[in-house]
Structures are given as C-alpha cells and as structure tokens.
Design a protein around this motif. Sequence first.
Motif, PDB file in Angstrom:
ATOM      1  N   ILE A   6       0.814  -1.215   0.000  1.00 19.03           N
ATOM      2  CA  ILE A   6       0.000   0.000   0.000  1.00 19.03           C
ATOM      3  C   ILE A   6       0.851   1.271   0.000  1.00 19.03           C
ATOM      4  N   HIS A   7       2.143   1.107   0.149  1.00 22.84           N
ATOM      5  CA  HIS A   7       3.046   2.260   0.274  1.00 22.84           C
ATOM      6  C   HIS A   7       4.451   1.732   0.062  1.00 22.84           C
ATOM      7  N   LYS A   8       5.393   2.589  -0.262  1.00 23.32           N
ATOM      8  CA  LYS A   8       6.762   2.145  -0.468  1.00 23.32           C
ATOM      9  C   LYS A   8       7.350   1.501   0.774  1.00 23.32           C
ATOM     10  N   SER A   9       6.742   1.756   1.936  1.00 23.20           N
ATOM     11  CA  SER A   9       7.271   1.229   3.189  1.00 23.20           C
ATOM     12  C   SER A   9       6.359   0.216   3.870  1.00 23.20           C
ATOM     13  N   TYR A  10       5.214  -0.121   3.246  1.00 20.23           N
ATOM     14  CA  TYR A  10       4.251  -0.987   3.939  1.00 20.23           C
ATOM     15  C   TYR A  10       3.614  -2.032   3.026  1.00 20.23           C
ATOM     16  N   ILE A  11       3.485  -3.235   3.568  1.00 23.03           N
ATOM     17  CA  ILE A  11       2.673  -4.294   2.984  1.00 23.03           C
ATOM     18  C   ILE A  11       1.686  -4.722   4.060  1.00 23.03           C
ATOM     19  N   VAL A  12       0.414  -4.874   3.700  1.00 21.83           N
ATOM     20  CA  VAL A  12      -0.587  -5.265   4.686  1.00 21.83           C
ATOM     21  C   VAL A  12      -1.133  -6.653   4.376  1.00 21.83           C
ATOM     22  N   ALA A  13      -1.552  -7.338   5.425  1.00 19.92           N
ATOM     23  CA  ALA A  13      -2.292  -8.585   5.268  1.00 19.92           C
ATOM     24  C   ALA A  13      -3.754  -8.221   5.044  1.00 19.92           C
ATOM     25  N   LEU A  14      -4.303  -8.570   3.878  1.00 17.18           N
ATOM     26  CA  LEU A  14      -5.656  -8.151   3.529  1.00 17.18           C
ATOM     27  C   LEU A  14      -6.686  -8.627   4.551  1.00 17.18           C
ATOM     28  N   ARG A  15      -6.495  -9.801   5.094  1.00 18.96           N
ATOM     29  CA  ARG A  15      -7.474 -10.326   6.046  1.00 18.96           C
ATOM     30  C   ARG A  15      -7.467  -9.568   7.369  1.00 18.96           C
ATOM     31  N   LYS A  16      -6.411  -8.742   7.601  1.00 21.99           N
ATOM     32  CA  LYS A  16      -6.307  -7.976   8.838  1.00 21.99           C
ATOM     33  C   LYS A  16      -6.762  -6.525   8.668  1.00 21.99           C
ATOM     34  N   VAL A  17      -7.061  -6.115   7.434  1.00 17.92           N
ATOM     35  CA  VAL A  17      -7.518  -4.743   7.191  1.00 17.92           C
ATOM     36  C   VAL A  17      -8.934  -4.592   7.733  1.00 17.92           C
ATOM     37  N   THR A  18      -9.138  -3.580   8.569  1.00 16.15           N
ATOM     38  CA  THR A  18     -10.461  -3.367   9.165  1.00 16.15           C
ATOM     39  C   THR A  18     -11.283  -2.359   8.372  1.00 16.15           C
ATOM     40  N   HIS A  19     -10.660  -1.289   7.873  1.00 12.08           N
ATOM     41  CA  HIS A  19     -11.354  -0.361   6.991  1.00 12.08           C
ATOM     42  C   HIS A  19     -10.344   0.511   6.246  1.00 12.08           C
ATOM     43  N   THR A  20     -10.827   1.191   5.210  1.00 12.09           N
ATOM     44  CA  THR A  20      -9.946   1.986   4.355  1.00 12.09           C
ATOM     45  C   THR A  20     -10.557   3.361   4.114  1.00 12.09           C
ATOM     46  N   ASP A  21      -9.714   4.254   3.626  1.00 11.43           N
ATOM     47  CA  ASP A  21     -10.157   5.573   3.178  1.00 11.43           C
ATOM     48  C   ASP A  21      -9.346   5.892   1.931  1.00 11.43           C
ATOM     49  N   THR A  22      -9.527   7.067   1.373  1.00 14.24           N
ATOM     50  CA  THR A  22      -8.832   7.429   0.142  1.00 14.24           C
ATOM     51  C   THR A  22      -7.321   7.369   0.293  1.00 14.24           C
ATOM     52  N   ASN A  23      -6.809   7.778   1.439  1.00 20.89           N
ATOM     53  CA  ASN A  23      -5.365   7.862   1.635  1.00 20.89           C
ATOM     54  C   ASN A  23      -4.864   7.059   2.832  1.00 20.89           C
ATOM     55  N   GLU A  24      -5.736   6.235   3.413  1.00 23.38           N
ATOM     56  CA  GLU A  24      -5.345   5.526   4.637  1.00 23.38           C
ATOM     57  C   GLU A  24      -5.899   4.112   4.661  1.00 23.38           C
ATOM     58  N   VAL A  25      -5.166   3.250   5.336  1.00 26.95           N
ATOM     59  CA  VAL A  25      -5.592   1.868   5.543  1.00 26.95           C
ATOM     60  C   VAL A  25      -5.427   1.556   7.022  1.00 26.95           C
ATOM     61  N   TRP A  26      -6.480   1.041   7.629  1.00 25.41           N
ATOM     62  CA  TRP A  26      -6.406   0.663   9.034  1.00 25.41           C
ATOM     63  C   TRP A  26      -6.222  -0.841   9.158  1.00 25.41           C
ATOM     64  N   VAL A  27      -5.211  -1.226   9.920  1.00 21.23           N
ATOM     65  CA  VAL A  27      -5.005  -2.623  10.274  1.00 21.23           C
ATOM     66  C   VAL A  27      -5.213  -2.700  11.781  1.00 21.23           C
ATOM     67  N   GLN A  28      -6.332  -3.269  12.162  1.00 24.30           N
ATOM     68  CA  GLN A  28      -6.782  -3.210  13.553  1.00 24.30           C
ATOM     69  C   GLN A  28      -6.829  -1.737  13.986  1.00 24.30           C
ATOM     70  N   GLN A  29      -6.044  -1.341  14.987  1.00 26.78           N
ATOM     71  CA  GLN A  29      -6.074   0.041  15.455  1.00 26.78           C
ATOM     72  C   GLN A  29      -4.967   0.906  14.852  1.00 26.78           C
ATOM     73  N   GLN A  30      -4.178   0.347  13.937  1.00 30.56           N
ATOM     74  CA  GLN A  30      -3.055   1.077  13.358  1.00 30.56           C
ATOM     75  C   GLN A  30      -3.449   1.697  12.019  1.00 30.56           C
ATOM     76  N   CYS A  31      -3.240   3.006  11.897  1.00 33.17           N
ATOM     77  CA  CYS A  31      -3.521   3.705  10.646  1.00 33.17           C
ATOM     78  C   CYS A  31      -2.251   3.809   9.817  1.00 33.17           C
ATOM     79  N   LEU A  32      -2.301   3.313   8.572  1.00 30.72           N
ATOM     80  CA  LEU A  32      -1.141   3.297   7.688  1.00 30.72           C
ATOM     81  C   LEU A  32      -1.432   4.141   6.446  1.00 30.72           C
ATOM     82  N   PRO A  33      -0.396   4.755   5.862  1.00 34.49           N
ATOM     83  CA  PRO A  33      -0.607   5.580   4.664  1.00 34.49           C
ATOM     84  C   PRO A  33      -0.827   4.727   3.417  1.00 34.49           C
ATOM     85  N   LEU A  34      -1.683   5.212   2.543  1.00 34.31           N
ATOM     86  CA  LEU A  34      -1.929   4.558   1.254  1.00 34.31           C
ATOM     87  C   LEU A  34      -1.327   5.433   0.163  1.00 34.31           C
ATOM     88  N   GLY A  35      -0.247   4.958  -0.443  1.00 35.80           N
ATOM     89  CA  GLY A  35       0.459   5.731  -1.451  1.00 35.80           C
ATOM     90  C   GLY A  35      -0.297   5.812  -2.764  1.00 35.80           C
TER      91      GLY A  35
END
Length: 238
Positions: A193-222
Amino acid sequence: MTCIIVDDEPPAIRILQKYVAQLPDITCVASTTKSIEALQLFQEHEPDVIFLDIQMPDLTGIQLSKLVKGKTKIVFTTAYAQFAVEGFELNAVDYLLKPIAFNRFIDAVEKVKNSLAIPHETTAKNITAPETDYFFIKTDGKNRFKKVMLNDILYLESIKNYVVLHVEGEQIVTYNTLKYFEENLPEHLFAKIHKSYIVALRKVTHTDTNEVWVQQQCLPLGDTHKVAFFEKINQKKL
C-alpha cells in the motif's frame, strides 16, 4: 557484527541492549559503565563497533576513542549535541543524541555495516508454496530463525535495509528488503500500500482514500499503489 556498549548510566546501556536484541545481524558481546574496563573488554573481544558515551568518569569517550585501534568503529552516544563536531573529527561512524530513537539507531548500524562492507543476507526461500502456511526468517545470530505464521501477520514495515514484521503479539525484525517479501508472499493474501508498507488483507479493518487501518493502526496509502490495492479490495466486496 559484534558490539560493546559503554555508558556510565545503566538505563542507557539497557536501552541499547534492547535495540541490539531486535536486530538480526549485530550482537552485544559486553557492556560496562567504566571506561577503564572498556579498554580491557575491547582487547578481549575486538568488536566491530563500540557504542560509546562521551561524558564518562576517569576517561571521557573522546579520550577512550583515541585508544581504540584496528578495525573497530566508533558510534558516540551523548545527551550533549555540542560534542558532535569533535566526535566526527575523530572519524566516528555516527553520533547518536540521547534519547536515542530506534529508527536512528538502525541508521547508525547501517552506517557501520557499510563501513565494514558486510554483505546482505537473505531469508528463507520459497515461502509462497501452496501448502505453506508459515515460513522462517533469520532474526539473530548465524543460525537463529523465527517461525512466522502467515495468518498472524498484520503488516510489514520497511526501515532502511530492515523489515519489521508486525505480527499478533510481537514485532520481528529481519535484515532484508520489502521487495523480497512483496515478491514472495502470497499475492491474494497481501498487498503493498506504500513504499514502506505491505498489509495482510485479512487484517484490514477499513480503508479511506489515503489511509488503511489494520486493527487500530492507521497506515498511509500511497498514490502509486491505490489502484492495485482497491482492485484487491473490490474482489472481496459483496
């Protein structure tokens, strides 16, 4: 790579020992709060690097560094920024200002590795075999590996030449690149999802235009990864 930690404050030593323990290619062989004892430890172990506090009784870190010979590299640690210039004049590899952040410590270790020309080591291969639900990665020492269950991975984070695997209940650090994991992890289970992040799809709780949440952690979406990421999300949409 071996190191010695020298600091007259035991809590400062414990922090660096904790950092060292999280990196797979560096081992702390000794530590001391006394500069005179540090000289003895240096002669005994001949480490690759010494993490050396500047404000020390008996001998200062500056004085002690002038007595260290051979291939051993010096990384100064201190709470006083005014010593930085003198430290670099002594050809120190790096200068860490307290309180030392883990990311900054990793930077220093990388500089030491580059100065020693230590080669990159890869992790276990073929982790995407269809029947495989786990793999092993190298974590610490020559023959120390950690078993990782695919289903336990939350996300992977790249920090310089290291990858931190955030799994259920812990973080695992390995000396490798995010590209390696991108090429070897199952594509239907993971997404970059970003040059610095790979997410496990089954752990993604919700998304937005520029963000991905994995449980309680908000990660940037490049921007360069949005199309491919949302394609995978749409494949799971009802």
